[in-house]
Design an enzyme around this catalytic site. Structure first.
Site, PDB file in Angstrom:
ATOM      1  N   ARG A  92       1.888  10.462   0.832  1.00 51.28           N
ATOM      2  CA  ARG A  92       0.892   9.506   1.632  1.00 51.28           C
ATOM      3  C   ARG A  92       0.431  10.112   2.566  1.00 51.28           C
ATOM      4  O   ARG A  92       1.343  10.697   3.470  1.00 51.28           O
ATOM      5  CB  ARG A  92       1.764   8.088   1.875  1.00 51.28           C
ATOM      6  CG  ARG A  92       1.256   7.461   2.878  1.00 51.28           C
ATOM      7  CD  ARG A  92       2.096   6.108   3.029  1.00 51.28           C
ATOM      8  NE  ARG A  92       1.838   4.987   2.239  1.00 51.28           N
ATOM      9  CZ  ARG A  92       1.828   3.837   2.096  1.00 51.28           C
ATOM     10  NH1 ARG A  92       2.159   3.225   2.976  1.00 51.28           N
ATOM     11  NH2 ARG A  92       1.491   3.164   0.928  1.00 51.28           N
ATOM     12  N   ARG A 136       4.091  -2.711  -8.592  1.00 50.72           N
ATOM     13  CA  ARG A 136       3.801  -1.332  -8.121  1.00 50.72           C
ATOM     14  C   ARG A 136       4.700  -0.564  -8.938  1.00 50.72           C
ATOM     15  O   ARG A 136       4.457   0.375  -9.606  1.00 50.72           O
ATOM     16  CB  ARG A 136       4.239  -1.111  -6.592  1.00 50.72           C
ATOM     17  CG  ARG A 136       2.973  -2.084  -5.803  1.00 50.72           C
ATOM     18  CD  ARG A 136       1.997  -1.201  -5.996  1.00 50.72           C
ATOM     19  NE  ARG A 136       2.054   0.276  -5.578  1.00 50.72           N
ATOM     20  CZ  ARG A 136       2.082   0.676  -4.051  1.00 50.72           C
ATOM     21  NH1 ARG A 136       1.781  -0.107  -3.188  1.00 50.72           N
ATOM     22  NH2 ARG A 136       2.158   2.090  -4.063  1.00 50.72           N
ATOM     23  N   CYS A 154      -2.334  -6.607  -0.888  1.00 48.15           N
ATOM     24  CA  CYS A 154      -1.537  -5.332  -0.991  1.00 48.15           C
ATOM     25  C   CYS A 154      -0.268  -5.404  -0.300  1.00 48.15           C
ATOM     26  O   CYS A 154       0.660  -4.905  -0.534  1.00 48.15           O
ATOM     27  CB  CYS A 154      -2.229  -4.191  -0.849  1.00 48.15           C
ATOM     28  SG  CYS A 154      -3.137  -3.781   0.822  1.00 48.15           S
ATOM     29  N   ASP A 193      -7.102  -7.413   2.718  1.00 49.21           N
ATOM     30  CA  ASP A 193      -6.221  -6.522   3.007  1.00 49.21           C
ATOM     31  C   ASP A 193      -6.421  -6.503   4.666  1.00 49.21           C
ATOM     32  O   ASP A 193      -7.127  -7.121   5.419  1.00 49.21           O
ATOM     33  CB  ASP A 193      -6.443  -5.198   2.675  1.00 49.21           C
ATOM     34  CG  ASP A 193      -5.635  -4.077   3.019  1.00 49.21           C
ATOM     35  OD1 ASP A 193      -4.502  -4.424   3.606  1.00 49.21           O
ATOM     36  OD2 ASP A 193      -5.843  -2.992   2.960  1.00 49.21           O
ATOM     37  N   GLN A 214      -1.836   1.154  -6.161  1.00 47.02           N
ATOM     38  CA  GLN A 214      -2.085  -0.233  -5.806  1.00 47.02           C
ATOM     39  C   GLN A 214      -2.942  -0.978  -6.546  1.00 47.02           C
ATOM     40  O   GLN A 214      -2.667  -2.144  -7.233  1.00 47.02           O
ATOM     41  CB  GLN A 214      -2.420  -0.173  -4.411  1.00 47.02           C
ATOM     42  CG  GLN A 214      -2.450  -1.729  -3.714  1.00 47.02           C
ATOM     43  CD  GLN A 214      -1.286  -2.539  -3.703  1.00 47.02           C
ATOM     44  OE1 GLN A 214      -0.343  -2.045  -2.871  1.00 47.02           O
ATOM     45  NE2 GLN A 214      -1.131  -3.433  -4.108  1.00 47.02           N
TER      46      GLN A 214
HETATM   47  N1   CP Z   1       1.150  -1.845  -0.479  1.00 47.75           N
HETATM   48  C1   CP Z   1       1.627  -0.823   0.391  1.00 47.75           C
HETATM   49  O1   CP Z   1       1.401   0.284  -0.115  1.00 47.75           O
HETATM   50  O2   CP Z   1       2.684  -1.144   1.143  1.00 47.75           O
HETATM   51  P1   CP Z   1       3.501   0.063   2.012  1.00 47.75           P
HETATM   52  O3   CP Z   1       2.455   0.472   2.690  1.00 47.75           O
HETATM   53  O4   CP Z   1       4.767  -0.830   2.576  1.00 47.75           O
HETATM   54  O5   CP Z   1       3.855   0.923   0.886  1.00 47.75           O
HETATM   55  N1  NVA Z   2      -5.480  -0.531   3.912  1.00 47.88           N
HETATM   56  C1  NVA Z   2      -4.117  -0.360   4.370  1.00 47.88           C
HETATM   57  C2  NVA Z   2      -3.249  -0.644   2.924  1.00 47.88           C
HETATM   58  C3  NVA Z   2      -1.873  -0.561   3.220  1.00 47.88           C
HETATM   59  C4  NVA Z   2      -0.809  -0.642   2.090  1.00 47.88           C
HETATM   60  C5  NVA Z   2      -4.012   0.728   5.143  1.00 47.88           C
HETATM   61  O1  NVA Z   2      -4.230   1.977   4.610  1.00 47.88           O
HETATM   62  O2  NVA Z   2      -3.227   0.811   6.251  1.00 47.88           O
END
Ligand code: CP
Ligand code: NVA
Length: 328
Positions: free
Chosen positions: A109, A298, A270, A230, A139
């Site tokens: 991430r 997920r 999400c 979102d 997701q």
């Molecule tokens: N939806 C999602 O990716 O949640 P987190 O940011 O908590 O991992």
């Molecule tokens: N669009 C959001 C999604 C979080 C799961 C972000 O990138 O913060």
């Protein structure tokens, strides 16, 4: 060492277009099989290791990858940005080459999708995008799997996105474009998905028959099978918070918008959600909301993905009839 033919042509999942429609159908079939019977897979990934590199906070992604991999008998190591920053103490490529010597798969991430691509190019083990500034493929796979579970045939599906045309939106566009169905993206003009995403989606849609439309007109929500939103301010773009909240306030998903969509419409997000900002509590906490089904799924789709990548021999048996998973 397994010699079975691979299930996925790609070694990495950085964005949805790394997968074909057939591969997504196969992953959904495998997800359904695993979800209903984890006992069969309790040692599927024994002696295998997953490393997770997270530059940004997470609840769902972290827990679902970590516990999901353990459910399959594997071991997990979590590397946070404080103690092991990617590209901080050494080049990204060296980081990837080191990890490749110890683990079998890496989930990352990070802010920059480019950094993820550099990491994957240097890694000799599969790399999975656990969210970047541009894409959130795991997701989107979980979301479409959740919709398939509701019983709507994919080719009849109408998914409506309302709000910011962000990373999650990009991955949903690529998924619908690949597997078919219809997606309407309702955003203010300055928040719509970039042309590069739409170009890739259009090319895919030509093959699948999908219809993807972008508009600023909230009236286009009518007839949606699912209304998806979102947060307005994604992680990493906090400096734009005031501007984005002002732009997106008319695009809040509230009871009136859901009524305009129709009584058939589910609500999707999400998560994490900001009640009172992009969605009202009456909507996200209503019976139409399937947000926690999305969250649960997920784990199942990620587990299917990791099994397909690491143990195609075990995955293959579950996917003899993948199209059954797309047309319940
Ligand atoms: N939806 C999602 O990716 O949640 P987190 O940011 O908590 O991992
Ligand atoms: N669009 C959001 C999604 C979080 C799961 C972000 O990138 O913060």
């Amino acid at each position: 060492m397994t010699t079975t033919k691979p299930i996925l042509m790609t070694r990495d999942l950085l964005q949805i277009v790394d997968l074909s429609a057939t591969e997504i159908a196969e992953l959904f079939a495998l997800s359904a099989r695993m979800k209903s019977n984890y006992a069969d897979y309790a040692t599927a990934l024994a002696q295998r290791s997953l490393a997770m590199l997270f530059e940004k906070p997470s609840l769902r992604t972290r827990v679902s990858f970590e516990l999901g991999f353990q459910k399959l008998g594997g071991g997990v190591t979590f590397l946070d940005h404080q103690s092991s920053p990617i590209g901080g103490r050494e080049p990204v490529e060296d980081y990837a080459r080191n990890l490749s010597r110890w683990v079998d798969v890496v989930a990352i991430r990070c802010q920059s999708h480019q950094l993820l691509q550099r990491f994957a190019a240097a890694s000799s083990v599969p790399v999975i995008n656990a969210l970047s500034d541009l894409h959130h493929p795991c997701q989107a796979l979980a979301d479409l799997f959740t919709l398939v579970e509701t019983g709507i045939p994919v080719e009849q599906l109408h998914l409506v996105w309302v709000g910011d045309g962000n990373n999650v939106c990009h991955s949903l566009i690529e998924t619908v474009a690949t597997i078919g169905g219809r997606m309407t993206v309702i955003t203010p003009p300055s928040c719509k998905p970039p042309i590069e995403i739409m170009r890739v989606a259009d090319a895919r849609a030509c093959r699948s028959g999908a219809r993807i439309v972008c508009t600023a007109d909230l009236g286009a929500v009518t007839g949606a099978d699912a209304v998806y939103t979102d947060v307005w301010v994604s992680m990493g773009e906090e400096a734009r918070a005031t501007e984005k909240i002002a732009l997106l306030t008319p695009y809040r998903v509230d009871g009136a918008l859901m009524k305009r969509a129709g009584s058939q419409a589910r609500f999707m997000h999400c998560l994490p959600a900001k009640r009172g900002e992009e969605v009202t509590a009456e909507v996200i906490d209503s019976p139409a909301s399937i947000v926690f089904d999305q969250a649960e799924n997920r784990m199942h789709v990620q587990n299917a993905l990791m099994l397909a990548l690491l143990r195609p021999d075990l995955a293959r048996g579950a996917i003899a009839h993948p199209h059954a998973a797309l047309t319940p």
